[in-house]
Scaffold this motif. Structure first.
Motif, PDB file in Angstrom:
ATOM      1  N   PHE A 113      -0.962  -5.329 -38.841  1.00  0.00           N
ATOM      2  CA  PHE A 113      -0.922  -5.874 -40.407  1.00  0.00           C
ATOM      3  C   PHE A 113       0.101  -5.885 -40.179  1.00  0.00           C
ATOM      4  O   PHE A 113       1.276  -6.598 -39.805  1.00  0.00           O
ATOM      5  CB  PHE A 113      -0.356  -4.030 -40.651  1.00  0.00           C
ATOM      6  N   LYS A 114       0.049  -7.217 -41.525  1.00  0.00           N
ATOM      7  CA  LYS A 114       0.552  -8.084 -41.783  1.00  0.00           C
ATOM      8  C   LYS A 114       1.165  -8.970 -42.506  1.00  0.00           C
ATOM      9  O   LYS A 114       0.045  -9.180 -43.321  1.00  0.00           O
ATOM     10  CB  LYS A 114       0.780  -9.772 -40.685  1.00  0.00           C
ATOM     11  N   ASN A 115       1.824  -8.790 -43.464  1.00  0.00           N
ATOM     12  CA  ASN A 115       2.507  -9.507 -44.997  1.00  0.00           C
ATOM     13  C   ASN A 115       3.581 -10.890 -44.800  1.00  0.00           C
ATOM     14  O   ASN A 115       4.232 -10.167 -43.898  1.00  0.00           O
ATOM     15  CB  ASN A 115       1.723  -9.390 -46.256  1.00  0.00           C
ATOM     16  N   ASN A 116       3.945 -11.040 -45.770  1.00  0.00           N
ATOM     17  CA  ASN A 116       5.144 -11.277 -46.334  1.00  0.00           C
ATOM     18  C   ASN A 116       6.099 -10.384 -46.153  1.00  0.00           C
ATOM     19  O   ASN A 116       7.714 -11.097 -45.399  1.00  0.00           O
ATOM     20  CB  ASN A 116       5.373 -11.783 -48.008  1.00  0.00           C
ATOM     21  N   GLU A 117       6.286  -8.958 -46.136  1.00  0.00           N
ATOM     22  CA  GLU A 117       7.504  -8.783 -46.327  1.00  0.00           C
ATOM     23  C   GLU A 117       7.206  -7.879 -44.928  1.00  0.00           C
ATOM     24  O   GLU A 117       8.942  -7.322 -44.107  1.00  0.00           O
ATOM     25  CB  GLU A 117       7.131  -6.975 -47.202  1.00  0.00           C
ATOM     26  N   ILE A 118       6.012  -7.140 -43.998  1.00  0.00           N
ATOM     27  CA  ILE A 118       5.900  -6.070 -43.440  1.00  0.00           C
ATOM     28  C   ILE A 118       4.840  -6.635 -41.863  1.00  0.00           C
ATOM     29  O   ILE A 118       4.536  -7.334 -42.721  1.00  0.00           O
ATOM     30  CB  ILE A 118       6.367  -5.500 -43.463  1.00  0.00           C
ATOM     31  N   GLU A 119       5.438  -6.631 -40.892  1.00  0.00           N
ATOM     32  CA  GLU A 119       4.529  -6.930 -39.785  1.00  0.00           C
ATOM     33  C   GLU A 119       4.417  -5.092 -38.691  1.00  0.00           C
ATOM     34  O   GLU A 119       5.832  -4.996 -38.242  1.00  0.00           O
ATOM     35  CB  GLU A 119       4.740  -7.815 -38.880  1.00  0.00           C
ATOM     36  N   PHE A 120       3.171  -4.720 -38.080  1.00  0.00           N
ATOM     37  CA  PHE A 120       3.475  -3.528 -37.393  1.00  0.00           C
ATOM     38  C   PHE A 120       2.507  -3.735 -36.785  1.00  0.00           C
ATOM     39  O   PHE A 120       0.865  -4.553 -37.803  1.00  0.00           O
ATOM     40  CB  PHE A 120       4.300  -2.526 -38.182  1.00  0.00           C
ATOM     41  N   SER A 121       1.443  -3.116 -35.772  1.00  0.00           N
ATOM     42  CA  SER A 121       0.382  -2.386 -35.268  1.00  0.00           C
ATOM     43  C   SER A 121       0.573  -0.977 -35.183  1.00  0.00           C
ATOM     44  O   SER A 121       1.580  -0.100 -34.850  1.00  0.00           O
ATOM     45  CB  SER A 121       0.380  -3.554 -33.907  1.00  0.00           C
ATOM     46  N   LEU A 122      -0.694  -0.455 -35.653  1.00  0.00           N
ATOM     47  CA  LEU A 122      -1.456   0.987 -35.508  1.00  0.00           C
ATOM     48  C   LEU A 122      -1.953   1.589 -34.740  1.00  0.00           C
ATOM     49  O   LEU A 122      -3.613   0.348 -34.648  1.00  0.00           O
ATOM     50  CB  LEU A 122      -1.378   1.094 -37.101  1.00  0.00           C
ATOM     51  N   ALA A 123      -2.273   2.603 -33.834  1.00  0.00           N
ATOM     52  CA  ALA A 123      -3.158   3.420 -32.678  1.00  0.00           C
ATOM     53  C   ALA A 123      -3.321   4.564 -33.197  1.00  0.00           C
ATOM     54  O   ALA A 123      -1.997   5.024 -33.600  1.00  0.00           O
ATOM     55  CB  ALA A 123      -2.694   2.712 -31.708  1.00  0.00           C
ATOM     56  N   PHE A 124      -4.419   4.756 -34.215  1.00  0.00           N
ATOM     57  CA  PHE A 124      -4.588   5.951 -35.048  1.00  0.00           C
ATOM     58  C   PHE A 124      -5.700   7.378 -33.942  1.00  0.00           C
ATOM     59  O   PHE A 124      -6.774   6.372 -34.074  1.00  0.00           O
ATOM     60  CB  PHE A 124      -5.026   5.674 -36.337  1.00  0.00           C
ATOM     61  N   ASN A 125      -5.706   8.812 -33.988  1.00  0.00           N
ATOM     62  CA  ASN A 125      -6.635   9.221 -33.610  1.00  0.00           C
ATOM     63  C   ASN A 125      -6.917  10.421 -34.607  1.00  0.00           C
ATOM     64  O   ASN A 125      -5.347  11.115 -34.298  1.00  0.00           O
ATOM     65  CB  ASN A 125      -5.881   9.673 -32.001  1.00  0.00           C
ATOM     66  N   GLY A 126      -7.539  10.150 -35.360  1.00  0.00           N
ATOM     67  CA  GLY A 126      -7.207  11.177 -36.074  1.00  0.00           C
ATOM     68  C   GLY A 126      -8.412  11.206 -37.172  1.00  0.00           C
ATOM     69  O   GLY A 126      -9.099   9.939 -37.414  1.00  0.00           O
ATOM     70  N   THR A 127      -8.031  12.108 -38.412  1.00  0.00           N
ATOM     71  CA  THR A 127      -8.896  12.017 -39.641  1.00  0.00           C
ATOM     72  C   THR A 127      -8.272  12.554 -40.631  1.00  0.00           C
ATOM     73  O   THR A 127      -7.417  12.976 -40.627  1.00  0.00           O
ATOM     74  CB  THR A 127     -10.074  12.649 -40.197  1.00  0.00           C
ATOM     75  N   ILE A 128      -8.220  11.118 -41.943  1.00  0.00           N
ATOM     76  CA  ILE A 128      -7.806  11.734 -43.192  1.00  0.00           C
ATOM     77  C   ILE A 128      -8.190  12.245 -44.183  1.00  0.00           C
ATOM     78  O   ILE A 128      -8.675  11.478 -44.808  1.00  0.00           O
ATOM     79  CB  ILE A 128      -6.291  10.441 -44.530  1.00  0.00           C
ATOM     80  N   PRO A 129      -8.984  13.707 -44.557  1.00  0.00           N
ATOM     81  CA  PRO A 129      -9.977  14.156 -45.182  1.00  0.00           C
ATOM     82  C   PRO A 129      -8.932  13.721 -46.680  1.00  0.00           C
ATOM     83  O   PRO A 129     -10.161  13.759 -47.592  1.00  0.00           O
ATOM     84  CB  PRO A 129      -9.736  15.403 -45.226  1.00  0.00           C
ATOM     85  N   ASN A 130      -8.010  13.420 -47.041  1.00  0.00           N
ATOM     86  CA  ASN A 130      -7.160  12.829 -48.229  1.00  0.00           C
ATOM     87  C   ASN A 130      -7.612  11.838 -48.272  1.00  0.00           C
ATOM     88  O   ASN A 130      -7.115  10.784 -49.394  1.00  0.00           O
ATOM     89  CB  ASN A 130      -6.471  13.786 -49.015  1.00  0.00           C
ATOM     90  N   TYR A 131      -8.034  10.868 -48.016  1.00  0.00           N
ATOM     91  CA  TYR A 131      -7.973   9.432 -47.493  1.00  0.00           C
ATOM     92  C   TYR A 131      -8.688   8.726 -49.038  1.00  0.00           C
ATOM     93  O   TYR A 131      -7.858   7.684 -49.360  1.00  0.00           O
ATOM     94  CB  TYR A 131      -8.939   8.528 -46.384  1.00  0.00           C
TER      95      TYR A 131
END
Ligand code: SF4
Length: 507
Positions: A113-131
């Motif tokens: 993820f990159k925009n004018n304010e922030i940059e990071f990378s995310l590795a996610f294992n899971g599920t968010i039922p309230n997504y």
């Protein structure tokens, strides 16, 4: 992905979704890309559809390389040689079959993820039922999504919170308060820090380790401890449920905060099936647990009291996850352990092939009985679980055709009666043989009806109490929702109530 239990209707084993792995090295001239490769390949069993890594390149920008395929195919020498940097994270993914959108690289992780304010990378294992709720509220604030994944919801949530604060621990704490789900996630920041986060109920494993050489020091974070072992590291400890661990060589390894919950809900299937036997999860050895599950099954098994039966009896594992269980069973039963089913290691994904005919052909392609061992024997086969029952039935037929006198099935997991809403691909209740038969025949009779359906001479499952005692944790430390129907997440219970209301309206 949210609520995966309905997406992959053809599986005959529960399917884990992902593995995460990260490394931070204190030497900026050293590249950790090969360590990421090793950590990911050791966790290939948790996801085989795609893989990728994000590395903080020497000079300060995050570079992400990812594609469909196995770790050895995607992260080949040519790819790794271009990825230089001393801090990075990686991800293996299992995707639901037939998901058209999966063709896009946007659906493969790490999610950069990159925009004018922030940059990071995310590795996610899971599920968010309230997504869906979270996504709606982020869209209402003007956020634009490019995928339909809960991974992007987490990324956009983090980015939106980051508008109000620059403190990563604050951002992550606020984000985790909104997420009602099961997840282990890694964040690689553009500043070169890794944050490892485990949900407050600790559904998924996540552990940290270190590696010290004469020249440099490494911190490692991995879904399973086998990832730490494979790079020569030492397991320090698990990330606690609700904890955010900051891995950085600018400070000592430290915990930013812990959100305590009055219970935890580590997935019992990690011990039964998902995890590698050489892993240790929350202080418990997976191999030792499986051995104990086999011992438990043999204790009080009435068939073992029949001396005539015992004369020709052998204990045969369904490879691979049935092995440790079969060793425990054979040890306790004092019967010979025989590798009577040959597995073809080059056939992948037997249990997720669409269509009954394809699945049956695939079982044959993958498993072949060794007739000289099986012929004229009373065979006791050990397997981890029965989901639809079709694969077990096929294995029983193969063993019978090989000349067995009788085929007796022992299952290390109690009957799976309900789907998983916490990130594991399961069929629906009506497709789970135990779920359907329990509703049809009731508590007393359904196991024998399953036995008849799969064509076994006898069938026994692990009891829930024996499963708990083999793992060595208490009931309120484990998730057993697929065995009991008691779901530990509020958002899941809300969804189940809604589904019930819709179905009673239809009736
Ligand atoms: S319901 Fe719970 S125990 Fe069953 S697979 Fe899902 S997370 Fe694991």
């Amino acid at each position: 992905m949210a609520l995966n239990c309905k997406k992959n209707l053809k599986i005959d084993k529960p399917i884990e979704h992902c593995a995460v792995f990260g490394v931070s090295c204190d030497d900026k001239t050293f590249t950790i890309s090969r360590l990421l490769y090793l950590g990911l390949i050791s966790q290939q069993h948790r996801g085989q559809e795609s893989t990728g890594i994000s590395i903080l390149k020497t000079g300060g920008s995050i570079v992400t390389y990812k594609n469909k395929g196995l770790v050895s195919q995607v992260l080949n020498d040519s790819a790794l040689s271009k990825l230089w940097g001393n801090v990075g994270i990686g991800h293996n993914r299992y995707a639901t079959t037939g998901a058209q959108e999966f063709n896009s690289l946007d659906y493969i992780q790490p999610y950069h993820f990159k925009n004018n304010e922030i940059e990071f990378s995310l590795a996610f294992n899971g599920t968010i039922p309230n997504y869906a709720e979270l996504k709606q509220s982020l869209e209402n604030k003007g956020r634009i999504f490019v995928t339909n994944t809960d991974t992007e919801v987490v990324a956009q949530l983090i980015a939106s919170i980051a508008l109000g604060t620059e403190s990563w621990p604050e951002i992550l704490k606020t984000a985790s308060e909104s997420l009602d789900g099961s997840y282990s996630l890694l964040i690689l920041t553009a500043e070169g820090d890794i944050y490892a986060i485990r949900d407050p109920l600790g559904f998924k494993p996540l552990c940290i380790g270190e590696l010290k050489t004469e020249e440099r020091n490494f911190y490692i974070v991995s879904s399973e401890s086998c990832g730490i072992d494979v790079v020569g590291g030492r397991l320090i400890r698990d990330v606690e449920p609700g904890e955010i661990v900051h891995l950085s060589h600018r400070k000592e390894l430290h915990s930013e905060m812990v959100v305590k919950s009055d219970r935890t809900a580590l997935c019992q299937f990690e011990f039964v099936y998902f995890a590698r036997p050489d892993s240790i999860i929350d202080g418990v050895s997976v191999a030792q647990t499986r051995l104990q599950l086999g011992i438990n099954l043999a204790r009080n098994d009435p068939i073992l009291k029949d001396f005539k039966f015992r004369e020709n009896a052998i204990v045969v594992p369904v490879p691979d996850s049935g092995r440790s269980v079969a060793v425990g069973y054979a040890q306790e039963a004092k019967l010979p352990y025989v590798e009577g089913l040959m597995k073809n290691r080059y056939v992948w994904r037997t249990f997720i092939m669409p269509g009954q005919k394809n699945r049956e052909a695939a079982v044959k392609e993958k498993l072949n009985p060794i007739k000289t061992f099986i012929n004229s024997k009373n065979v006791i086969i050990l397997d981890d679980s029965i989901v639809r029952g079709t694969t077990t039935k096929k294995i029983i037929n193969l063993i019978r055709d090989a000349g067995a006198i009788s085929v007796n099935v022992r299952i290390s997991c109690p009957p799976v009666i309900r789907p998983c809403y916490m990130g594991i691909d399961f069929p629906t209740t009506s497709e789970l043989i135990a779920g359907r038969f329990k509703e049809l025949y009731g508590n007393e009779a359904y196991i024998d009806e399953i036995r008849k359906k799969i064509g076994a001479d006898s069938l026994r499952y692990q009891t829930i109490d024996d499963l708990i005692s083999a793992i060595g944790k208490s009931k309120n430390q484990l998730c057993m929702a697929c065995l009991t129907g008691e779901y530990p997440l509020k958002s899941v219970n809300k969804i189940i109530e809604m589904e019930r209301a819709i179905s009673s309206d239809r009736n």
